[in-house]
Design an enzyme around this catalytic site. Structure first.
Site, PDB file in Angstrom:
ATOM      1  N   THR A 123     -14.663  70.568 -70.513  1.00  0.00           N
ATOM      2  CA  THR A 123     -15.486  71.218 -71.523  1.00  0.00           C
ATOM      3  C   THR A 123     -16.457  72.222 -70.908  1.00  0.00           C
ATOM      4  OG1 THR A 123     -17.281  70.775 -73.079  1.00  0.00           O
ATOM      5  CG2 THR A 123     -16.978  69.152 -71.369  1.00  0.00           C
ATOM      6  N   ASP A 124     -16.889  73.182 -71.720  1.00  0.00           N
ATOM      7  CA  ASP A 124     -17.907  74.130 -71.248  1.00  0.00           C
ATOM      8  C   ASP A 124     -19.287  73.475 -71.137  1.00  0.00           C
ATOM      9  OD1 ASP A 124     -18.510  73.849 -73.944  1.00  0.00           O
ATOM     10  OD2 ASP A 124     -18.405  75.990 -74.428  1.00  0.00           O
ATOM     11  N   GLU A 125     -19.434  72.262 -71.724  1.00  0.00           N
ATOM     12  CA  GLU A 125     -20.758  71.627 -71.703  1.00  0.00           C
ATOM     13  C   GLU A 125     -21.211  71.279 -70.291  1.00  0.00           C
ATOM     14  OE1 GLU A 125     -21.820  68.807 -74.588  1.00  0.00           O
ATOM     15  OE2 GLU A 125     -20.592  69.706 -76.141  1.00  0.00           O
ATOM     16  N   TYR A 147     -22.759  62.617 -72.052  1.00  0.00           N
ATOM     17  CA  TYR A 147     -21.362  63.065 -72.218  1.00  0.00           C
ATOM     18  C   TYR A 147     -21.021  64.144 -71.197  1.00  0.00           C
ATOM     19  CZ  TYR A 147     -17.540  65.978 -73.987  1.00  0.00           C
ATOM     20  OH  TYR A 147     -16.399  66.742 -74.077  1.00  0.00           O
ATOM     21  N   LYS A 151     -18.341  64.179 -68.003  1.00  0.00           N
ATOM     22  CA  LYS A 151     -17.236  65.146 -67.862  1.00  0.00           C
ATOM     23  C   LYS A 151     -17.393  65.919 -66.543  1.00  0.00           C
ATOM     24  CE  LYS A 151     -14.266  66.001 -70.326  1.00  0.00           C
ATOM     25  NZ  LYS A 151     -12.913  65.407 -70.560  1.00  0.00           N
TER      26      LYS A 151
HETATM   27  P1  NAD Z   1     -11.274  62.812 -79.552  1.00  0.00           P
HETATM   28  O1  NAD Z   1     -12.554  62.059 -79.468  1.00  0.00           O
HETATM   29  O2  NAD Z   1     -10.795  63.310 -80.861  1.00  0.00           O
HETATM   30  O3  NAD Z   1     -10.082  61.919 -78.946  1.00  0.00           O
HETATM   31  C1  NAD Z   1     -10.205  61.215 -77.754  1.00  0.00           C
HETATM   32  C2  NAD Z   1      -8.980  60.300 -77.626  1.00  0.00           C
HETATM   33  O4  NAD Z   1      -9.071  59.612 -76.376  1.00  0.00           O
HETATM   34  C3  NAD Z   1      -8.888  59.245 -78.726  1.00  0.00           C
HETATM   35  O5  NAD Z   1      -7.572  59.198 -79.236  1.00  0.00           O
HETATM   36  C4  NAD Z   1      -9.249  57.949 -78.012  1.00  0.00           C
HETATM   37  O6  NAD Z   1      -8.638  56.810 -78.587  1.00  0.00           O
HETATM   38  C5  NAD Z   1      -8.765  58.237 -76.595  1.00  0.00           C
HETATM   39  N1  NAD Z   1      -9.463  57.433 -75.573  1.00  0.00           N
HETATM   40  C6  NAD Z   1     -10.797  57.342 -75.376  1.00  0.00           C
HETATM   41  N2  NAD Z   1     -11.058  56.500 -74.352  1.00  0.00           N
HETATM   42  C7  NAD Z   1      -9.850  56.077 -73.878  1.00  0.00           C
HETATM   43  C8  NAD Z   1      -9.448  55.211 -72.832  1.00  0.00           C
HETATM   44  N3  NAD Z   1     -10.350  54.584 -72.058  1.00  0.00           N
HETATM   45  N4  NAD Z   1      -8.117  55.032 -72.624  1.00  0.00           N
HETATM   46  C9  NAD Z   1      -7.194  55.657 -73.394  1.00  0.00           C
HETATM   47  N5  NAD Z   1      -7.521  56.466 -74.424  1.00  0.00           N
HETATM   48  C10 NAD Z   1      -8.832  56.675 -74.658  1.00  0.00           C
HETATM   49  O7  NAD Z   1     -11.400  63.975 -78.487  1.00  0.00           O
HETATM   50  P2  NAD Z   1     -10.934  65.510 -78.532  1.00  0.00           P
HETATM   51  O8  NAD Z   1     -11.932  66.279 -79.276  1.00  0.00           O
HETATM   52  O9  NAD Z   1      -9.513  65.543 -78.906  1.00  0.00           O
HETATM   53  O10 NAD Z   1     -11.099  65.896 -76.985  1.00  0.00           O
HETATM   54  C11 NAD Z   1     -10.020  65.743 -76.064  1.00  0.00           C
HETATM   55  C12 NAD Z   1     -10.475  66.230 -74.698  1.00  0.00           C
HETATM   56  O11 NAD Z   1     -10.866  67.597 -74.795  1.00  0.00           O
HETATM   57  C13 NAD Z   1     -11.673  65.483 -74.128  1.00  0.00           C
HETATM   58  O12 NAD Z   1     -11.463  65.287 -72.758  1.00  0.00           O
HETATM   59  C14 NAD Z   1     -12.847  66.430 -74.380  1.00  0.00           C
HETATM   60  O13 NAD Z   1     -13.857  66.248 -73.425  1.00  0.00           O
HETATM   61  C15 NAD Z   1     -12.181  67.773 -74.270  1.00  0.00           C
HETATM   62  N6  NAD Z   1     -12.800  68.865 -75.028  1.00  0.00           N
HETATM   63  C16 NAD Z   1     -13.051  68.732 -76.362  1.00  0.00           C
HETATM   64  C17 NAD Z   1     -13.591  69.813 -77.081  1.00  0.00           C
HETATM   65  C18 NAD Z   1     -13.869  69.721 -78.569  1.00  0.00           C
HETATM   66  O14 NAD Z   1     -14.467  70.662 -79.114  1.00  0.00           O
HETATM   67  N7  NAD Z   1     -13.446  68.677 -79.262  1.00  0.00           N
HETATM   68  C19 NAD Z   1     -13.883  70.999 -76.415  1.00  0.00           C
HETATM   69  C20 NAD Z   1     -13.637  71.097 -75.036  1.00  0.00           C
HETATM   70  C21 NAD Z   1     -13.075  70.024 -74.362  1.00  0.00           C
HETATM   71  O1  DAU Z   2     -18.377  72.778 -76.184  1.00  0.00           O
HETATM   72  C1  DAU Z   2     -17.340  71.843 -76.165  1.00  0.00           C
HETATM   73  C2  DAU Z   2     -17.827  70.554 -76.783  1.00  0.00           C
HETATM   74  O2  DAU Z   2     -17.942  70.779 -78.176  1.00  0.00           O
HETATM   75  C3  DAU Z   2     -16.902  69.368 -76.514  1.00  0.00           C
HETATM   76  O3  DAU Z   2     -16.891  69.098 -75.143  1.00  0.00           O
HETATM   77  C4  DAU Z   2     -17.371  68.125 -77.270  1.00  0.00           C
HETATM   78  O4  DAU Z   2     -16.444  67.080 -77.099  1.00  0.00           O
HETATM   79  C5  DAU Z   2     -17.502  68.462 -78.729  1.00  0.00           C
HETATM   80  O5  DAU Z   2     -18.057  67.343 -79.403  1.00  0.00           O
HETATM   81  C6  DAU Z   2     -18.400  69.690 -78.931  1.00  0.00           C
HETATM   82  O6  DAU Z   2     -19.778  69.393 -78.600  1.00  0.00           O
HETATM   83  P1  DAU Z   2     -21.000  69.896 -79.507  1.00  0.00           P
HETATM   84  O7  DAU Z   2     -22.142  68.986 -79.285  1.00  0.00           O
HETATM   85  O8  DAU Z   2     -21.235  71.348 -79.351  1.00  0.00           O
HETATM   86  O9  DAU Z   2     -20.327  69.689 -80.958  1.00  0.00           O
HETATM   87  P2  DAU Z   2     -20.888  69.051 -82.319  1.00  0.00           P
HETATM   88  O10 DAU Z   2     -19.850  69.317 -83.359  1.00  0.00           O
HETATM   89  O11 DAU Z   2     -21.386  67.666 -82.148  1.00  0.00           O
HETATM   90  O12 DAU Z   2     -22.134  69.996 -82.624  1.00  0.00           O
HETATM   91  C7  DAU Z   2     -22.004  71.382 -82.768  1.00  0.00           C
HETATM   92  C8  DAU Z   2     -23.393  71.949 -83.011  1.00  0.00           C
HETATM   93  O13 DAU Z   2     -23.842  71.514 -84.302  1.00  0.00           O
HETATM   94  C9  DAU Z   2     -24.433  71.439 -82.033  1.00  0.00           C
HETATM   95  O14 DAU Z   2     -25.376  72.472 -81.772  1.00  0.00           O
HETATM   96  C10 DAU Z   2     -25.128  70.290 -82.768  1.00  0.00           C
HETATM   97  C11 DAU Z   2     -25.045  70.735 -84.217  1.00  0.00           C
HETATM   98  N1  DAU Z   2     -24.937  69.653 -85.228  1.00  0.00           N
HETATM   99  C12 DAU Z   2     -23.972  68.710 -85.040  1.00  0.00           C
HETATM  100  C13 DAU Z   2     -23.827  67.690 -85.955  1.00  0.00           C
HETATM  101  C14 DAU Z   2     -22.770  66.611 -85.749  1.00  0.00           C
HETATM  102  C15 DAU Z   2     -25.752  69.658 -86.343  1.00  0.00           C
HETATM  103  O15 DAU Z   2     -26.613  70.539 -86.517  1.00  0.00           O
HETATM  104  N2  DAU Z   2     -25.596  68.645 -87.241  1.00  0.00           N
HETATM  105  C16 DAU Z   2     -24.681  67.651 -87.087  1.00  0.00           C
HETATM  106  O16 DAU Z   2     -24.625  66.724 -87.956  1.00  0.00           O
END
Ligand code: NAD
Ligand code: DAU
Length: 333
Positions: A123-125, A147, A151
């Site tokens: 992730t970019d975080e 988190y 990562k």
């Molecule tokens: P998600 O939370 O929707 O899904 C995570 C999955 O991992 C789930 O199916 C869960 O059951 C499984 N999991 C968790 N712990 C586990 C374990 N110990 N063993 C086996 N399975 C396990 O997540 P996502 O949003 O699909 O993200 C997937 C990947 O992409 C992550 O590594 C996340 O850090 C990265 N990522 C997400 C975003 C985003 O915006 N969602 C952005 C950048 C990177």
């Molecule tokens: O940047 C990549 C990341 O994006 C991934 O690595 C993470 O897994 C994914 O959860 C996401 O992180 P963020 O914290 O940016 O996403 P989230 O959807 O939780 O929040 C997006 C923005 O919105 C953030 O500034 C917080 C704000 N927010 C979020 C929620 C859930 C609100 O204002 N209200 C809310 O209820």
């Protein structure tokens, strides 16, 4: 290719599995997922009977299980993680276990089975807050939530396995994803589904925090490109240069669903809230020829429509554990 996908029952992993099975008739997929609250086999209903797909329920920290699957694997694409920042504020133990120990377990198994190709989805975080120019592959790490710290630790381990053991790895650091099957704890699906239910959207602080939004299908195509064409040992930043403040996203969703601003509720800010993320994807574009295909305006309209048409999917998800989580997260704000 014979792929071991971890976390394939989650949001991005399930979109990735559908993408691979549709695009490569020769590929097969083994999906290892623990089915935590975020894992949902309904995300994969359309392909559950595909002869090139197999699901194994299990934990990436379970070394003997991982070893048994690694034997027949051509490449690992590692998505499995705890992923929600707010949950890492409430309780970070599972983030350390799954994201750090889980990644270590997979790396060690990949190394001991002849050095399997390993793509790590990150992730970019990990870069913290944008200061000046958008994040790129040379931006120093500065994670600020449990988190993102977990990562970051996993990225460092993956890179260490390349330098120390020559494990053939690549890493992608991606911007915020949106699209179908995103768990309704993240901003976009939470806003859409709350509004359909007639509830308000909680906006943290002043709502002026900026995120860089990428459609999940574009993320999947970037991972696929990096897996097949990426330079071993390299990191690629993935995004589409679509920066928007949260309040603007919420306003777009309100408009799409015909709601007014009385449905916005400003609430107490997230602790340690990163103010600004943005990605410069020049390397993956220039060196691997990757391009995004979905414009934000089109992608967000399709996403709102998907949640409207798939209410059965998210209504099930928003019961039980989710209600308790929502109360813990938002009840006191
Ligand atoms: P998600 O939370 O929707 O899904 C995570 C999955 O991992 C789930 O199916 C869960 O059951 C499984 N999991 C968790 N712990 C586990 C374990 N110990 N063993 C086996 N399975 C396990 O997540 P996502 O949003 O699909 O993200 C997937 C990947 O992409 C992550 O590594 C996340 O850090 C990265 N990522 C997400 C975003 C985003 O915006 N969602 C952005 C950048 C990177
Ligand atoms: O940047 C990549 C990341 O994006 C991934 O690595 C993470 O897994 C994914 O959860 C996401 O992180 P963020 O914290 O940016 O996403 P989230 O959807 O939780 O929040 C997006 C923005 O919105 C953030 O500034 C917080 C704000 N927010 C979020 C929620 C859930 C609100 O204002 N209200 C809310 O209820």
């Amino acid at each position: 290719m014979n792929l071991l996908i971890t976390g394939g029952a989650g949001f991005i992993g399930s979109n990735f599995i559908r993408t691979i099975l549709a695009k490569y008739p020769e590929d097969s997929v083994m999906n290892l997922d623990l089915l935590t609250y975020a894992g949902n086999l309904e995300n994969l209903k359309e392909i559950e009977n595909n002869s090139r797909y197999k699901f194994v329920k299990g934990d990436i920290t379970d070394r003997s299980l991982v070893d048994s699957l690694m034997k027949d694997t051509g490449a690992v694409v590692h998505f499995a993680a705890e992923t929600h920042v707010d949950r890492s504020v409430l309780d970070s133990g599972n983030f350390v276990r799954s994201n750090i120990l889980g990644t270590y377990t997979l790396l060690e198994s990949a190394r001991q089975h002849g050095g399997k190709r390993f793509h790590h989805v990150s992730t970019d975080e990990v870069f913290g807050v944008v200061e000046g120019k958008p994040f790129d592959e040379n931006t120093p790490y500065n994670p600020r939530s449990p988190y993102s710290a977990s990562k970051a630790a996993s990225d460092h381990l993956v890179r260490a396995y390349f330098h120390t053991f020559n494990l053939p790895i690549t890493i992608s650091n991606c911007a915020n994803n949106y699209g179908p099957y995103c768990f309704p704890e993240k901003l976009i699906p939470l806003a859409i589904t709350n509004l359909i239910e007639g509830k308000k959207v909680p906006v943290y602080g002043d709502g002026l925090q900026v995120r860089d939004w990428l459609h999940v299908i574009d993320h999947c195509s970037a991972i696929d490109t990096i897996l097949r064409k990426g330079k071993i040992g390299e990191t690629y930043c993935v995004g589409v240069r679509k920066q928007l403040p949260n309040i603007e996203i919420v306003r777009l969703i309100l408009k799409a669903l015909g709601k007014d601003e009385s449905f916005i509720e400003f609430v107490k800010d997230r602790p340690g809230h990163d103010r600004h993320y943005a990605i410069d994807p020049s390397r993956v574009e220039r060196e691997l020829g990757w391009k995004s295909a979905i414009a934000f305006e089109e992608g967000i309209a399709q996403t709102v429509k998907w949640y409207v048409e798939n209410a059965e999917w998210w209504r099930k998800v928003k019961s039980g554990e989710y209600r308790e989580y929502y109360e813990r997260q938002y009840g006191h704000r």
